[in-house]
Scaffold this motif. Structure first.
Motif: not given
Length: 213
Positions: A36-44, A92-97, A76-84
């Motif tokens: 829930i916290q990760l979602e909150m930060f992502s949506q901000k 880096n970004v946390y992804e919950l896909n 395998k519920y959370l991944t860390i991806a690299q973005v430019t």
């Protein structure tokens, strides 16, 4: 201050499907809080909050946050991806896909394959974990079809009018399935028979069945 004064902080949109079924997905209460916290930060627009930021918003220490993140990654519920970004900087970004893919798969199992336009009622029921809806889903799984409105009313009456113990209803369903009798009338006859024998608990029913096998 009043509630409306806090609305400036915004709201976080979250999946009711996940809230309803996270235990079945083997997600702990602590892991759900972190999600829930990760979602909150992502949506901000903060897709990679620090462990310190996450800890500040929860009762977790930074070490506990790190451990929970690792657990979610291993599941395998959370991944860390690299973005430019637009300036060419790598971050880096946390992804919950993957998590939401698992939720989709689980709900599909609960709902079965629906035609377009049939989703609303079944989807609402699928994320309602009330005792009644749990029973109805179990009947639908065992019968391999959706219950009709009249059948749903009958299951509801067993709980709310006849006051049968839900565990006894499940045992009656099991007996019907063993007899390959996929009908509520058959289940009702079993329940009435047990009622005539004054069987009021699941343990009494099981002892009765063992004696009469």
């Amino acid at each position: 201050m009043h509630y409306n004064d806090y609305r400036i902080l915004g709201f976080t949109t979250f999946s009711n499907g996940l809230l309803a079924y996270y235990p079945q997905l083997k997600i702990s209460d602590a892991e759900l809080i972190l999600i829930i916290q990760l979602e909150m930060f992502s949506q901000k627009n903060e897709p990679f909050p620090s462990n310190e930021q996450l800890a500040a918003n929860t009762n977790f220490s930074t070490a506990e946050v790190a451990s929970l993140i690792q657990q979610l990654i291993e599941q395998k519920y959370l991944t860390i991806a690299q973005v430019t970004d637009d300036n060419g900087r790598i971050g880096n970004v946390y992804e919950l896909n993957q998590l939401y893919t698992k939720v989709d798969e689980f709900l599909t199992q609960q709902l079965g394959t629906l035609k377009q336009g049939e989703h609303t009622e079944q989807t609402i029921a699928a994320v309602d974990n009330s005792q009644l809806n749990q029973l109805m889903r179990q009947f639908e799984i065992e019968f391999g079809r959706y219950l009709s409105p009249i059948e749903r009313e009958e299951v509801a009456a067993w709980l709310n009018v006849d006051h049968y113990d839900p565990e006894i209803i499940k045992l009656a369903l099991r007996e019907a399935v063993l007899a390959q009798a996929y009908s509520l009338k058959y289940v009702d006859r079993i329940l009435l028979n047990w009622q005539r024998h004054n069987l009021k608990t699941s343990s009494e029913v099981q002892k009765f069945l063992q004696r009469n096998r």
